[in-house]
Scaffold this motif. Structure first.
Motif, PDB file in Angstrom:
ATOM      1  N   ARG A 128      -2.751   5.247  -0.905  1.00 25.77           N
ATOM      2  CA  ARG A 128      -2.904   3.818  -0.639  1.00 25.77           C
ATOM      3  C   ARG A 128      -2.835   2.994  -1.938  1.00 25.77           C
TER       4      ARG A 128
ATOM      5  N   GLU B  60       2.081   3.295   3.055  1.00 24.48           N
ATOM      6  CA  GLU B  60       2.740   2.534   4.124  1.00 24.48           C
ATOM      7  C   GLU B  60       4.234   2.418   3.809  1.00 24.48           C
TER       8      GLU B  60
ATOM      9  N   HIS C  19       2.911  -4.678   6.572  1.00 23.59           N
ATOM     10  CA  HIS C  19       1.869  -3.647   6.485  1.00 23.59           C
ATOM     11  C   HIS C  19       1.809  -2.806   7.753  1.00 23.59           C
ATOM     12  N   THR C  20       1.064  -1.689   7.646  1.00 19.63           N
ATOM     13  CA  THR C  20       0.734  -0.871   8.813  1.00 19.63           C
ATOM     14  C   THR C  20      -0.741  -0.514   8.696  1.00 19.63           C
TER      15      THR C  20
ATOM     16  N   HIS D   6       0.858  -1.187   0.000  1.00 23.60           N
ATOM     17  CA  HIS D   6       0.000   0.000   0.000  1.00 23.60           C
ATOM     18  C   HIS D   6       0.897   1.240   0.000  1.00 23.60           C
TER      19      HIS D   6
HETATM   20 ZN   LIG Z   1      -1.427  -2.325   4.074  1.00 21.46          ZN
END
Ligand SMILES: [Zn+2]
Length: 300
Positions: A68, A28, A119-120, A25
């Motif tokens: 994103r 991120e 991910h975050t 994303h």
């Molecule tokens: Zn993510």
């Protein structure tokens, strides 16, 4: 191997392979920072890793724009149908390049490969991981010492996690913290070192800080249940008319019937009690929130 998505490759022995992805994303960046730190430390020592590690960057254009995704979520298009017919979407170009890279590495054999997807999230706290629904993925999730969520991978179809999990790859998502915070980068770096240690790519004796990192992840996760399962997924068709109420974070306790969000100006009530997971506090996304419950019984 040249591919814009390949940040680095370390090691020569292809008997086992670790694929690490950061920035799937574009909002991120912590995963990429974490990978850069690990690459630097391995290169500094000129360390002979056992196996081969590929560090892969996700959505290049979205990262440049700090969005994103451009027009479709790159982590919701991992399917044969998008790979074959998704060309009308910009992000599918990125999908095809990453897919081509991974296929050229794995060559159609997935048993000896592991995917760690970094991910975050947009909520304030509560790190966790999501294993693919196979035993070897769950074992690695268990080793991290952070909460891990069963039965969630299949609620997230067309993710890289599920796409490769279903091919038999050990496959995990690690959610390291709030987007672009120093804590998230630290946690994702810890996840990478622990994965390399668990799978024998490195010897912990050569990197004594890895033991400390494991303790740190365990300490952060101490207040939360370790093993959970997903019981509800609040999916959104249109995120423009959805707003979480303030104050939710991962693993905040919620009660059945609790008013948790507004959707088309109507209250959204939680159909179950349990713990909140991934409440949506960003502009784009198709998941409003998840509810998870502690898994009390030991799996056979
Ligand atoms: Zn993510």
């Amino acid at each position: 191997m040249t591919n814009e998505h390949l940040l680095a490759e370390i090691g020569n022995d292809e008997s086992k392979i670790l694929l690490i992805i950061g920035g799937m994303h574009g909002n991120e960046h912590s995963g990429i920072e974490a990978m850069e730190r690990v690459i630097e430390k391995l290169k500094e020592k000129n360390y002979p890793v056992r196996g081969k590690i590929y560090f892969i960057i996700g959505n290049l254009e979205a990262l440049r724009r700090n969005e994103r995704f451009i027009d479709i979520d790159l982590n919701r298009v991992w399917s044969e149908s998008y790979l074959q017919n998704g060309d009308q979407h910009y992000d599918v170009k990125e999908l095809k390049e990453i897919h081509r890279l991974i296929e050229s590495i794995c060559k159609g054999k997935y048993d000896h490969c592991t995917l760690l997807d970094l991910h975050t999230f947009s909520a304030d706290s509560g790190i966790f991981c999501i294993p693919a629904e196979n035993e070897k993925s769950e074992e690695l999730a268990h080793y991290f010492g952070v909460p891990f969520i069963e039965k969630l991978a299949s609620a997230l179809p067309e993710t890289a996690l599920n796409y490769y999990g279903e091919k038999g790859m050990r496959s995990l998502v690690f959610e390291g913290g709030k987007h672009n915070t120093p804590e998230a980068t630290d946690n994702l770096e810890r996840a990478v070192w622990l994965t390399m240690a668990y799978l024998g790519f490195i010897d912990v004796k050569d990197f004594p800080f890895v033991k400390r990192m494991k303790k740190e992840l365990e300490e952060i996760s101490e207040p939360f249940p370790h093993r959970l399962e997903m019981v509800y997924h609040h999916q959104l068709k249109d995120f423009h008319h959805y707003k979480m109420n303030k104050g939710y974070y991962n693993f905040k306790k919620i009660t059945k019937g609790e008013d948790v969000a507004r959707q088309n100006n109507e209250p959204v009530r939680s159909p179950f009690g349990g713990f909140m997971l991934m409440p949506l506090y960003q502009k784009k996304g198709s998941d409003g929130f998840f509810i998870v419950q502690e898994r009390k019984t030991q799996k056979k």
